[in-house]
Write a protein that holds these residues in place. Sequence first.
Motif, PDB file in Angstrom:
ATOM      1  N   MET A   1      -7.328  18.019  18.221  1.00  0.00           N
ATOM      2  CA  MET A   1      -8.752  17.692  18.436  1.00  0.00           C
ATOM      3  C   MET A   1      -9.008  16.251  18.001  1.00  0.00           C
ATOM      4  O   MET A   1      -9.897  15.586  18.512  1.00  0.00           O
ATOM      5  N   ARG A   2      -8.211  15.800  17.034  1.00  0.00           N
ATOM      6  CA  ARG A   2      -8.314  14.413  16.575  1.00  0.00           C
ATOM      7  C   ARG A   2      -8.071  13.439  17.726  1.00  0.00           C
ATOM      8  O   ARG A   2      -8.666  12.355  17.776  1.00  0.00           O
ATOM      9  N   ASN A   3      -7.195  13.818  18.642  1.00  0.00           N
ATOM     10  CA  ASN A   3      -6.862  12.917  19.746  1.00  0.00           C
ATOM     11  C   ASN A   3      -8.053  12.639  20.650  1.00  0.00           C
ATOM     12  O   ASN A   3      -8.065  11.665  21.390  1.00  0.00           O
ATOM     13  N   LEU A   4      -9.027  13.511  20.594  1.00  0.00           N
ATOM     14  CA  LEU A   4     -10.193  13.334  21.464  1.00  0.00           C
ATOM     15  C   LEU A   4     -11.089  12.198  20.959  1.00  0.00           C
ATOM     16  O   LEU A   4     -11.907  11.673  21.707  1.00  0.00           O
ATOM     17  N   VAL A   5     -10.944  11.824  19.677  1.00  0.00           N
ATOM     18  CA  VAL A   5     -11.761  10.718  19.152  1.00  0.00           C
ATOM     19  C   VAL A   5     -10.903   9.546  18.687  1.00  0.00           C
ATOM     20  O   VAL A   5     -11.397   8.435  18.532  1.00  0.00           O
ATOM     21  N   GLY A   6      -9.623   9.792  18.435  1.00  0.00           N
ATOM     22  CA  GLY A   6      -8.747   8.734  17.935  1.00  0.00           C
ATOM     23  C   GLY A   6      -8.565   8.852  16.429  1.00  0.00           C
ATOM     24  O   GLY A   6      -9.487   9.250  15.702  1.00  0.00           O
ATOM     25  N   THR A   7      -7.379   8.478  15.955  1.00  0.00           N
ATOM     26  CA  THR A   7      -7.039   8.645  14.537  1.00  0.00           C
ATOM     27  C   THR A   7      -7.956   7.828  13.635  1.00  0.00           C
ATOM     28  O   THR A   7      -8.477   8.320  12.630  1.00  0.00           O
TER      29      THR A   7
ATOM     30  N   PRO B   1       3.461  15.428  28.280  1.00  0.00           N
ATOM     31  CA  PRO B   1       2.561  15.127  27.171  1.00  0.00           C
ATOM     32  C   PRO B   1       1.104  15.143  27.638  1.00  0.00           C
ATOM     33  O   PRO B   1       0.800  14.679  28.740  1.00  0.00           O
ATOM     34  N   SER B   2       0.239  15.693  26.807  1.00  0.00           N
ATOM     35  CA  SER B   2      -1.183  15.735  27.172  1.00  0.00           C
ATOM     36  C   SER B   2      -1.764  14.330  27.164  1.00  0.00           C
ATOM     37  O   SER B   2      -1.361  13.489  26.359  1.00  0.00           O
ATOM     38  N   LEU B   3      -2.740  14.105  28.049  1.00  0.00           N
ATOM     39  CA  LEU B   3      -3.285  12.761  28.195  1.00  0.00           C
ATOM     40  C   LEU B   3      -4.460  12.473  27.267  1.00  0.00           C
ATOM     41  O   LEU B   3      -4.730  11.337  26.937  1.00  0.00           O
ATOM     42  N   PHE B   4      -5.164  13.504  26.863  1.00  0.00           N
ATOM     43  CA  PHE B   4      -6.352  13.355  26.007  1.00  0.00           C
ATOM     44  C   PHE B   4      -7.286  12.239  26.460  1.00  0.00           C
ATOM     45  O   PHE B   4      -7.566  11.311  25.712  1.00  0.00           O
ATOM     46  N   PRO B   5      -7.762  12.296  27.699  1.00  0.00           N
ATOM     47  CA  PRO B   5      -8.734  11.270  28.094  1.00  0.00           C
ATOM     48  C   PRO B   5     -10.015  11.460  27.279  1.00  0.00           C
ATOM     49  O   PRO B   5     -10.351  12.576  26.895  1.00  0.00           O
TER      50      PRO B   5
ATOM     51  N   GLU C   1      -3.573  17.438  31.739  1.00  0.00           N
ATOM     52  CA  GLU C   1      -4.482  16.396  32.201  1.00  0.00           C
ATOM     53  C   GLU C   1      -5.692  16.211  31.290  1.00  0.00           C
ATOM     54  O   GLU C   1      -6.150  15.105  31.054  1.00  0.00           O
ATOM     55  N   ARG C   2      -6.230  17.331  30.794  1.00  0.00           N
ATOM     56  CA  ARG C   2      -7.402  17.224  29.912  1.00  0.00           C
ATOM     57  C   ARG C   2      -7.209  18.140  28.716  1.00  0.00           C
ATOM     58  O   ARG C   2      -6.088  18.518  28.398  1.00  0.00           O
TER      59      ARG C   2
END
Lengths: 178, 591
Positions: A94-100, B125-129, B94-95
Amino acid sequence: MAKVKIATDWLAGCAGCHMSLLDLDEELVTILGEVELTSSPITDLKHPPEVTVGIVEGAVANTANINTLKEMREKCQILLALGDCACFGGIPTMRNLVGTEEALKRAYIETPSTVDGEVPSDPELCQLLDRTRACNEVVKVDAYLPGCPPSAQAIGWAIKELLEGRLPEPVGENLRYD
Amino acid sequence: MSEITLTINGKEATGQQGDTILAVCERAGIDLPTLCHLKGVHDIGTCRMCIVELADSRVVTACTTPAEPGMAVTTESDRLTAIRRSTLELLFAERNHYCMFCAASGDCELQDLAYRLGMDHVRYPSLFPRMEADTSHEHKVFDQNRCILCRRCLRACSELVANHTLGIRERGIGSILTVDGSEAFADSTCVSCGTCVQVCPTGALFDKRSAYRGRKEDCTLVSSTCPECSLGCQVELVARSGQVLRVDATVSPEDGTGLLCKKGRYESLGDARERVRTPLARENGALQPVSWDEAIALAREGLAKALETHGASSVLGVASARLNTEALAALRSYAETALAPTNAVALGAQGIFDRTPDATMPDILAADLIILAGENATADHEVAGFLVNRAVEQNDTPLVLIGTATKRLVRRARVHLPVEGAALAEALRTLGQAGNPAAPLLTAAQRPLFLLCPPASEIVLKEVAAGAEAGWPRVLRLGEKANSRGAAAAGLPANGVDWRAAKAILCLAGDDPGLSLEALGRMDGQLFLVVHSAYRTPLTERADVVLPAPAWFEKNGTMINAQGQEVHLRAAIEPPPGARDESEVLMALSS
């Protein structure tokens, strides 16, 4: 016949998969008749000896996780990714959605209860990676058992598959993502 | 249409000329995995899950490839499974498709497919847009992170609801679903019918109210009828732990029909309204909680006193035509024994006239001319409005509008006669006469449909009735309330009582949100008022005795919808402990 040696460890996870392993209850006694549990958060031994099966829970979120995972990979013949975080990345991603950087700032500086916060930077501490990854993005993984957590029944099934010389390929009730 | 024969997995299968391979498979009972396919809208083959192999080893999507005579189709092979699995893994990568924190987990078609294909890891690998979730809408959340771009929502919005709010922006991996180009849902042209939420296969569009409150398999599903208007749309109540979580449209598995509007899907549960939970009686000017026995005794005493002092004509029994037919019939028989038989009315009851064959909702799409009449036509019957818009858009059906309607329908009308009140009747009657701009259309039409909305639904159309023998023209008379026709059938008219002379009124309001002001507007002077109501309203605030009623999702019964069909209300949950239904109340009052 000598017992099959198994080591387990956890990376960025919640210990839920290990709790689920313990939920096997009395079946554990049967399993331990054929298996020797070496290093594991359960036995509190930190470094795996040479084992047949290595089991890891959790995603790869920091430099320490990389070291732990690589050490397990080197010491085991078969590596089983246990749970959604190890298999896919799961909750820690979930961190990846906002960045470290953003996540650290939010956690250590911006939370309403924080006064004069700072992001921990002690050289003793491991570093967070730019993004959290599933185990198979870092090392070769031989088998997967997803679930959040996988049920005790599914874990028992996977161990038995391994003891019978097969790589578990979960389907049906043994394959769950939540 | 001619029949064609082809081979699927080595077995002979038959289909109709024009069928897709998927349609033939469905009929043959072959379960092909699908994601973007949705009954009722056109297929676009975006998800690539329904791929099949042809004899020349080409791999094609079954949903968009026409079945041809003699074709040999393979639906399962190692090759197909490998391709499906890769595509699925790419969709996951993709998401954000992590199930454990998704509202749809357990009710997700993407998840079901991953289980089916045994996806225990993802090789990419997941892209996490970085994508936004739009939480602006009152009732739904749109989370781009969970979207797989299957475009079911978009097609449903355009093709089923004819609203065209949703679209796609950008291309390839950068494609995103858009709301009016770049609006937030709350500021968009969205009519909040919730169809997009119901058709979403993942957790990209989800209902705020029911999110995280239980997957469908943990809920009780009860088939009932929406009470918000006379269309009587069929619904599935999703209930758990004594609460209705959500109202879903009942969708026909054959053709995908089944829509709801904002009122039916979201407002019918009465969340914004305050419930009457215990009987109340006026004491020193204020309503105070009392027991049922006390309340009934007070009500009986007040009604009896008026009867004694002012005679039978001074007491009125008033009900909402939204109540079920059983409740309305109970009021009718109560009036016959306890009051004067002619002193019971149901507000919103439909008048009876010599009926032409009843039109049904699908007739709106089958007609070659729609004559829509009424004031603010279809505003209270939104689903009928969706279908009229669809007929105009998809079939180019000419529309004659008599009266007023939404701007969109006004714009779409070939002929618009903007009349009101009594002029509506005149305009309808003279429609076919020479010189009337609608006359040529009426003459040319083979299957004209009269869609009469209040107040035009009370206008007797002799001309229409005369032409009824041929089956067309048909008339769909939309009532003011859900059970307008049932009220008439139960022997309760809408009018005909002297409200001004009333000294006491027994009002069965049920959960009708409109009845309160309609009744108050007719009342005059001092009178003793008993109100049986599910919710606190201005009417209950004026009452001398208030009796708690169950809401529509808490009781069983039948109604007659505008199409003349008997439809069923079924309780999904128990009513609050204090509530009793109309029949119980009337029985207690008569004993």
